[in-house]
Design an enzyme around this catalytic site. Structure first.
Site, mmCIF file in Angstrom:
data_model
loop_
_atom_site.group_PDB
_atom_site.id
_atom_site.type_symbol
_atom_site.label_atom_id
_atom_site.label_comp_id
_atom_site.label_asym_id
_atom_site.label_seq_id
_atom_site.Cartn_x
_atom_site.Cartn_y
_atom_site.Cartn_z
ATOM 1 C CE LYS A 17 7.449 5.115 10.974
ATOM 2 N NZ LYS A 17 8.240 4.206 10.096
ATOM 3 C CB THR A 39 -0.168 -0.630 12.441
ATOM 4 O OG1 THR A 39 -1.285 -1.027 11.639
ATOM 5 C CG2 THR A 39 0.010 -1.622 13.574
ATOM 6 C CG PHE A 40 3.846 3.533 11.904
ATOM 7 C CD1 PHE A 40 4.204 4.824 12.267
ATOM 8 C CD2 PHE A 40 3.200 3.348 10.692
ATOM 9 C CE1 PHE A 40 3.921 5.897 11.446
ATOM 10 C CE2 PHE A 40 2.909 4.424 9.878
ATOM 11 C CZ PHE A 40 3.274 5.694 10.250
ATOM 12 N N GLY A 41 2.007 4.269 14.293
ATOM 13 C CA GLY A 41 1.884 5.545 14.985
ATOM 14 C C GLY A 41 1.310 6.593 14.052
ATOM 15 C CB VAL A 45 3.322 10.757 9.419
ATOM 16 C CG1 VAL A 45 4.253 11.750 8.725
ATOM 17 C CG2 VAL A 45 3.923 9.372 9.401
ATOM 18 C CG ASP A 62 5.241 -2.930 2.671
ATOM 19 O OD1 ASP A 62 4.454 -3.511 1.891
ATOM 20 O OD2 ASP A 62 4.869 -2.150 3.553
ATOM 21 C CG LEU A 76 1.545 15.245 7.243
ATOM 22 C CD1 LEU A 76 2.994 15.123 6.826
ATOM 23 C CD2 LEU A 76 0.800 16.176 6.302
ATOM 24 N N GLY A 77 -0.970 11.548 8.464
ATOM 25 C CA GLY A 77 -1.446 10.181 8.302
ATOM 26 C C GLY A 77 -1.286 9.405 9.588
#
Length: 524
Positions: A231, A212-214, A216, A316, A208-209
């Site tokens: 996630k 930076t974090f990882g 999804v 954010d 899906l996307g």
């Protein structure tokens, strides 16, 4: 993870005190020093013991005989309901057919083989969305495109917490291990393979996307036959550590929201619709109808007020972190401004205004360490730019920027330079109050001259930069007070965008603004 609207009665937690520019807050009990009133110095992150999360570490052997470590955070499974974001066709979108589960579960050996093949060639299944065309601060970390981001309603999120990745792909979360694992890429990202099994329960469908974090991913829960979003945190220590901080935030939300279900380092949640920014983009950046803006605002302010009552600052807030529950829309033809021949163009009108606030990875407890810079550039409050410290009012400022974007279809501030950004703010809201400007001049003297006057334009400012600042319109031109609805909306936004955070409307106060009592007729 998302926050639903949960009005919290005032007797549970008092309103947060007003923050003054010298760091002293005033309340009935007398002045007290605010922990974030002055520019933040580098120090270790404080951990509040009352927010720690209990979990157990176990070791498992996967189907290939490899040992893996798993962190298990106890929680109850999500209710077996269908995602409201789907176009109802047996519970799945028209483009997706549910897999048949009578076939054997594919092995890790097969997954690794396909992963190696996919890592060396592009695939439409796992290609991340194209980045959006917003101006970015060159010094800021590039964020993930938000075609569809992980979202979890506070009614439907479950906890699964593999410690490193789901299995032997990352037996130890180190850079070396990530690079050496055949199921992770060299950046420590888990390689997504369709029909892969995660945690012996979730069958992957597509990416899906990625950020930076990882990553999804969309997956199917084989126990409930429902679609979920997962996630997956990168197998890099700093991102794993950051994700554990998010666990504490989610745990705090659950304490006041018992129906909330959550997971980490893997967050498994209901699958919602696209983010508001992507809807705007696909709708040719056409503004939302005014009655839709009011519905969005009421939900957003309720969600953020709930966070603030729990002493949490989101930090954010932006359209990318607001997801639609339903993507369904109808198309109407609207006149093209400036065209005299009656020409029209299509415009999408949402069938439902239900939304969810997501992404608590940057959320900060009021009493804990505050990083110097927070918020995505376009929604960043002036006190953050000037290094004056920040607290709850920075969320209120971001909400003001978001409301303007809902009304116009475009971000209020298109810039990547601090001084240019401040100059644009003065074009929108007028000159900074002298007291606030003097505090800013003490913190960032390079931005000021003659004591407390913004030093714009500097000699090195480019012609294009000067042009863009001059093109920035006052707020009353952006939201013309042509009728009572616009007058109240303009007044609300003005109070949210006040330079001085001490004079800014709190989110809880904003919910009582006369704008929310208006009956706005349906329009396009």
């Amino acid at each position: 993870m998302s926050a639903a609207v949960h009005p919290v009665t005032s007797h549970l937690i008092p309103h947060y005190p007003r923050q003054s520019l010298n760091g002293i807050s005033h309340n009935a009990a007398g002045p007290s020093v605010m922990p974030n009133a002055s520019p933040v110095t580098t120090r270790k992150r404080k951990r509040a013991h009352q927010y720690t999360v209990s979990y157990s570490e176990v070791q498992e052997v996967d189907s290939d005989g490899r040992l893996r470590e798993v962190i298990v955070i106890e929680d109850t499974p999500p209710p077996p309901t269908l995602s409201p974001a789907t176009t109802h066709n047996g519970g799945y979108s028209a483009s997706y057919q549910p897999p048949v589960y009578s076939a054997p579960i594919r092995t890790r050996a097969a997954a690794r083989a396909e992963a190696q093949a996919l890592s060396s060639s592009s695939s439409s299944v796992v290609t991340a969305p194209a980045p959006k065309k917003r101006k970015r601060d060159h010094q800021e970390e590039v964020r993930a495109p938000a075609a569809k981001k992980l979202a979890a309603s506070s009614q439907q999120t479950q906890v699964l917490a593999p410690a490193n990745s789901w299995d032997s792909r990352s037996a130890a979360a180190t850079d070396d291990t990530a690079k050496g694992s055949s199921c992770d890429d060299k950046e420590g990202h888990y390689i997504i393979v369709p029909d892969d099994m995660i945690y012996r329960r979730y069958r992957t469908v597509r990416l899906l996307g990625q950020g930076t974090f990882g990553k999804v991913v969309e997956a199917v829960d084989t126990q409930t036959n429902t679609r979920v979003a997962i996630k997956i945190i990168r197998a890099i220590p700093k991102y794993r550590d950051a994700s554990k901080i998010e666990v504490r935030v989610l745990q705090k939300l659950k304490e006041r929201d018992p129906l909330n279900r959550k997971n980490h380092i893997c967050l498994v949640s209901e699958l919602l619709g696209m983010c508001v920014y992507d809807f705007l983009k696909e709708n040719d950046f056409a503004p939302f109808p005014r009655h839709h803006i009011q519905a969005f605002a009421r939900q957003l302010f309720g969600s953020v007020a709930f966070l603030h009552d729990l002493r949490l600052i989101h930090t954010d807030l932006k359209p990318e972190n607001i997801l639609l529950v339903h993507n369904d829309y109808r198309v109407v033809n609207v006149p093209i401004p400036g065209k005299r021949n009656g020409a029209t163009k299509p415009k999408r009108i949402l069938q439902s205004t239900d939304i969810r606030l997501i992404d608590f990875g940057s959320a900060t407890f009021e009493s804990e360490y505050h990083s110097t810079v927070v918020c995505t550039r376009h929604y960043r409050a002036p006190e953050i730019i000037l290094g004056l410290g920040w607290s709850f009012p920075c969320d209120a400022y971001s909400l003001g920027c978001i409301l303007v974007e809902f009304y116009t279809g475009l971000a209020l501030y298109q810039t990547h330079d601090n001084l240019e950004h401040l100059a644009m703010m003065e074009m929108v809201m007028g000159k900074m109050p002298e007291r606030f400007a003097r505090a800013g001049a003490r913190s960032k003297p390079e931005f000021f001259k003659d004591g407390a006057k913004l030093d714009w334009p500097k000699a090195k400012a480019t012609r294009q930069s000067k042009k863009e600042v001059r093109a920035t319109r006052p707020l009353a031109d952006v939201i013309p007070p042509t009728d009572h609805i616009n007058k109240q909306f303009l007044n609300l936004v003005q109070k949210l965008l006040a330079f001085d955070p001490n004079q800014r409307l709190t989110v809880r106060e904003a919910l009582a603004h006369p704008y929310f009592s208006l009956q706005i007729p349906e329009e396009v």
